[in-house]
Design a protein around this motif. Structure first.
Motif, PDB file in Angstrom:
ATOM      1  N   GLU A  34     -14.195   3.419   7.687  1.00  0.00           N
ATOM      2  CA  GLU A  34     -14.636   2.106   8.173  1.00  0.00           C
ATOM      3  C   GLU A  34     -14.553   0.991   7.128  1.00  0.00           C
ATOM      4  O   GLU A  34     -14.486  -0.188   7.496  1.00  0.00           O
ATOM      5  N   THR A  35     -14.507   1.354   5.839  1.00  0.00           N
ATOM      6  CA  THR A  35     -14.426   0.289   4.832  1.00  0.00           C
ATOM      7  C   THR A  35     -13.074  -0.431   4.874  1.00  0.00           C
ATOM      8  O   THR A  35     -12.965  -1.588   4.485  1.00  0.00           O
ATOM      9  N   VAL A  36     -12.044   0.293   5.318  1.00  0.00           N
ATOM     10  CA  VAL A  36     -10.707  -0.347   5.362  1.00  0.00           C
ATOM     11  C   VAL A  36     -10.144  -0.440   6.779  1.00  0.00           C
ATOM     12  O   VAL A  36      -9.048  -0.969   6.983  1.00  0.00           O
ATOM     13  N   ALA A  37     -10.934   0.050   7.757  1.00  0.00           N
ATOM     14  CA  ALA A  37     -10.424   0.125   9.136  1.00  0.00           C
ATOM     15  C   ALA A  37      -9.926  -1.228   9.648  1.00  0.00           C
ATOM     16  O   ALA A  37      -8.816  -1.320  10.206  1.00  0.00           O
ATOM     17  N   GLY A  97      11.555   7.019  19.308  1.00  0.00           N
ATOM     18  CA  GLY A  97      10.592   8.040  18.869  1.00  0.00           C
ATOM     19  C   GLY A  97      10.511   8.208  17.361  1.00  0.00           C
ATOM     20  O   GLY A  97      10.243   9.302  16.880  1.00  0.00           O
ATOM     21  N   VAL A  98      10.730   7.113  16.621  1.00  0.00           N
ATOM     22  CA  VAL A  98      10.629   7.204  15.158  1.00  0.00           C
ATOM     23  C   VAL A  98       9.172   6.951  14.750  1.00  0.00           C
ATOM     24  O   VAL A  98       8.590   5.935  15.108  1.00  0.00           O
ATOM     25  N   GLN A  99       8.604   7.922  14.036  1.00  0.00           N
ATOM     26  CA  GLN A  99       7.210   7.815  13.597  1.00  0.00           C
ATOM     27  C   GLN A  99       7.158   7.165  12.224  1.00  0.00           C
ATOM     28  O   GLN A  99       7.632   7.750  11.252  1.00  0.00           O
ATOM     29  N   ILE A 100       6.610   5.972  12.153  1.00  0.00           N
ATOM     30  CA  ILE A 100       6.457   5.364  10.829  1.00  0.00           C
ATOM     31  C   ILE A 100       5.011   5.565  10.368  1.00  0.00           C
ATOM     32  O   ILE A 100       4.149   5.899  11.181  1.00  0.00           O
ATOM     33  N   TYR A 101       4.766   5.344   9.091  1.00  0.00           N
ATOM     34  CA  TYR A 101       3.416   5.542   8.556  1.00  0.00           C
ATOM     35  C   TYR A 101       2.482   4.459   9.090  1.00  0.00           C
ATOM     36  O   TYR A 101       2.819   3.272   9.093  1.00  0.00           O
ATOM     37  N   GLN A 102       1.328   4.901   9.580  1.00  0.00           N
ATOM     38  CA  GLN A 102       0.317   3.962  10.071  1.00  0.00           C
ATOM     39  C   GLN A 102      -0.815   3.944   9.058  1.00  0.00           C
ATOM     40  O   GLN A 102      -1.316   5.007   8.659  1.00  0.00           O
ATOM     41  N   PHE A 103      -1.231   2.760   8.644  1.00  0.00           N
ATOM     42  CA  PHE A 103      -2.341   2.685   7.697  1.00  0.00           C
ATOM     43  C   PHE A 103      -3.597   3.239   8.384  1.00  0.00           C
ATOM     44  O   PHE A 103      -3.857   2.904   9.547  1.00  0.00           O
ATOM     45  N   PRO A 104      -4.349   4.101   7.695  1.00  0.00           N
ATOM     46  CA  PRO A 104      -5.449   4.818   8.363  1.00  0.00           C
ATOM     47  C   PRO A 104      -6.588   3.894   8.784  1.00  0.00           C
ATOM     48  O   PRO A 104      -6.936   2.952   8.064  1.00  0.00           O
ATOM     49  N   THR A 105      -7.135   4.207   9.945  1.00  0.00           N
ATOM     50  CA  THR A 105      -8.213   3.345  10.463  1.00  0.00           C
ATOM     51  C   THR A 105      -9.507   4.142  10.639  1.00  0.00           C
ATOM     52  O   THR A 105     -10.441   3.664  11.262  1.00  0.00           O
ATOM     53  N   MET A 154      -2.915   3.974  -1.412  1.00  0.00           N
ATOM     54  CA  MET A 154      -2.137   4.874  -2.263  1.00  0.00           C
ATOM     55  C   MET A 154      -2.646   6.312  -2.136  1.00  0.00           C
ATOM     56  O   MET A 154      -1.879   7.256  -1.987  1.00  0.00           O
ATOM     57  N   GLU A 155      -3.959   6.483  -2.148  1.00  0.00           N
ATOM     58  CA  GLU A 155      -4.530   7.827  -2.082  1.00  0.00           C
ATOM     59  C   GLU A 155      -4.272   8.437  -0.709  1.00  0.00           C
ATOM     60  O   GLU A 155      -3.975   9.627  -0.599  1.00  0.00           O
ATOM     61  N   ASP A 156      -4.332   7.602   0.346  1.00  0.00           N
ATOM     62  CA  ASP A 156      -4.060   8.152   1.682  1.00  0.00           C
ATOM     63  C   ASP A 156      -2.606   8.598   1.802  1.00  0.00           C
ATOM     64  O   ASP A 156      -2.306   9.618   2.425  1.00  0.00           O
ATOM     65  N   LEU A 157      -1.709   7.837   1.172  1.00  0.00           N
ATOM     66  CA  LEU A 157      -0.286   8.215   1.205  1.00  0.00           C
ATOM     67  C   LEU A 157      -0.094   9.555   0.510  1.00  0.00           C
ATOM     68  O   LEU A 157       0.651  10.416   0.975  1.00  0.00           O
ATOM     69  N   ARG A 158      -0.811   9.752  -0.607  1.00  0.00           N
ATOM     70  CA  ARG A 158      -0.710  11.019  -1.345  1.00  0.00           C
ATOM     71  C   ARG A 158      -1.289  12.165  -0.514  1.00  0.00           C
ATOM     72  O   ARG A 158      -0.706  13.234  -0.402  1.00  0.00           O
ATOM     73  N   GLU A 159      -2.438  11.891   0.140  1.00  0.00           N
ATOM     74  CA  GLU A 159      -3.074  12.927   0.958  1.00  0.00           C
ATOM     75  C   GLU A 159      -2.229  13.276   2.171  1.00  0.00           C
ATOM     76  O   GLU A 159      -2.059  14.443   2.505  1.00  0.00           O
TER      77      GLU A 159
END
Ligand code: GTP
Ligand code: MG
Length: 414
Positions: A221-224, A210-218, A284-289
């Motif tokens: 749509e430009t980076v999905a 049950g370890v939650q790691i960071y998932q790159f946001p999908t 980087m910006e998503d990690l900050r957000e």
């Protein structure tokens, strides 16, 4: 004069779409935002977490194409420590304040039970500092140097076997506080097939624990598409090196071995490029957000709840504050009363103890006095007896002298 009764104005919840007949200029808002952000600069904080010598400093140097000051740690530290360094970097006209927080002595102790504690304390202390700034009357969040950790690069040793208990426990303790990006360090010392198996094993272990790691946001749509594919490559297997080798007519970062060369930026050799792309160039910006909206928000919620605030409450902020204040004062008063009572009890106990020892002293004094009197009496008796003996002796002596003088032919003593 016409007056407007604000309360009676009709509610206009749904906005109407209007057509503009000419250019107004608010389409420059995004540019204004960009300009403002560029002028302000950005900050990004990375926690490098991994065993001593696993390749943390080398990877940071490779990632940012520079040489950060770092000294290798010794293996015999009594506990885990964190060392933070802040650097000002500039690329084109964008300024980045980068803070690298390095774990020192992680995994070196025999008893590793509390290794996660300094990490959790550090992350919480950064949240606490931000919350304190937010709650200030005169706050200056605009130029506040945010120390909250935006990404935790978790360096997994390339054992090819499975995750260590220390890794699982630490990641579990941190996953609700920070974006964890697991990476397999020194991936050049493990074969391609072993690496694939190792990656699968790590992901299964993280999932089953049950370890939650960071998932790159999908959702963007430009980076999905890229992010979805990158999520399937986790954990990235990386190689770090600051050495440059000439390949063809280009100088590339690589590690050279007697049997060949591992190129850091060659995607057939390792996932370094994927990591750099995902961590710096795309998310980087998503990690900050995410740090602000998810992890900090959770910390803030718990903290404010602890302080007695609640959204369900109908009480105002000042009422809650007053209530908490009087609760606190009542607690203080209760503590003071308890302390006074304890003090009185202690004084009484001491008094009783003193009385008891006074009594004992008196008894001992009486006994000694009695003993002394008895001994004195005995001595006087013995003295009297001796006096009597002396008298008797004197009498007998006088008698014998008299007898001698009255004997015939005897002479009278002069
Ligand atoms: P501490 O700060 O002392 O905990 O070490 P660290 O984790 O920062 O490791 P560092 O970057 O100092 O690297 C330790 C050793 O590993 C050095 O000799 C590096 O050259 C070597 N090293 C670093 N990265 C790699 C890699 O990707 N592959 C291999 N094979 N060796 C590496
Ligand atoms: Mg280091």
């Amino acid at each position: 004069m016409a007056t407007v009764d604000v309360q009676k104005m009709p509610a206009t919840d749904t906005p109407r779409t209007m057509n503009l007949t000419g250019h107004v200029g608010f389409d420059s808002l995004p540019d204004q935002l960009v300009n403002k952000s560029v002028a302000q600069g950005f900050c990004f904080n990375i926690l490098c977490l991994g065993e001593t010598g696993v390749g943390k400093s080398t990877l940071m140097d490779t990632l940012f194409n520079t040489h950060f000051d770092s000294t290798p740690s010794s293996h015999d530290l009594p506990g885990v420590k964190l060392k933070a360094n802040t650097y000002e970097l500039k690329e084109s006209n964008v300024r980045l304040k980068l803070r690298i927080v390095d774990s020192v002595g992680f995994g070196d102790q025999i008893n590793k039970e509390d290794s996660w504690k300094p990490l959790v304390d550090y992350i919480d202390s950064q949240f606490e500092a931000f919350l304190a700034e937010e709650l200030k009357i005169k706050r200056s969040l605009f130029n506040y140097h945010d120390g909250r950790i935006h990404a935790c690069l978790y360096f997994i040793a390339p054992t090819g076997h499975s995750l260590k208990a220390l890794d699982l426990v630490t990641m579990k303790k941190l996953d609700s506080k920070v974006n964890i990006i697991p990476i397999i360090a020194k991936a050049d010392i493990i074969t391609k097939t072993e690496l694939q198996k190792f990656k699968g094993k790590i992901m299964n272990e993280l999932k089953s624990n049950g370890v939650q790691i960071y998932q790159f946001p999908t959702d963007d749509e430009t980076v999905a598409e890229t992010n979805t594919s990158m999520n399937s490559h986790l954990p990235f297997a990386v190689v770090g090196s600051s050495d440059e080798v000439k390949i063809g007519n280009k100088m590339v970062k690589a590690r050279q071995y007697p049997w060949g060369t591992v190129q850091v930026e060659n995607e057939n050799h390792c996932d370094f490029v994927k990591l750099r792309e995902m961590l710096i160039r795309t998310n980087m910006e998503d990690l900050r957000e995410t740090t602000h909206n998810k992890h900090y928000e959770l910390y803030r919620k718990h903290k404010l709840e602890q302080m007695g605030f609640s959204d369900e409450d109908t009480k105002s902020l000042s009422e809650t504050y007053e209530e908490k204040r009087s609760q606190h004062l009542a607690e203080l008063q209760k503590k003071e009363d308890e302390m006074r009572q304890t003090f009185v009890i202690r004084v009484k106990e001491k008094e009783a103890e003193l009385k008891e020892s006074e009594k004992e002293l008196h008894a001992r004094f009486d006994a000694l006095k009695k003993q002394h009197t008895e001994e004195k009496k005995k001595i006087e008796e013995r003295k009297k007896k001796l006096d009597d003996d002396i008298n008797l002796f004197q009498q007998q002596k006088a008698q014998s002298q008299n007898q001698a003088s009255t004997l015939p032919g005897g002479k009278k003593k002069k």
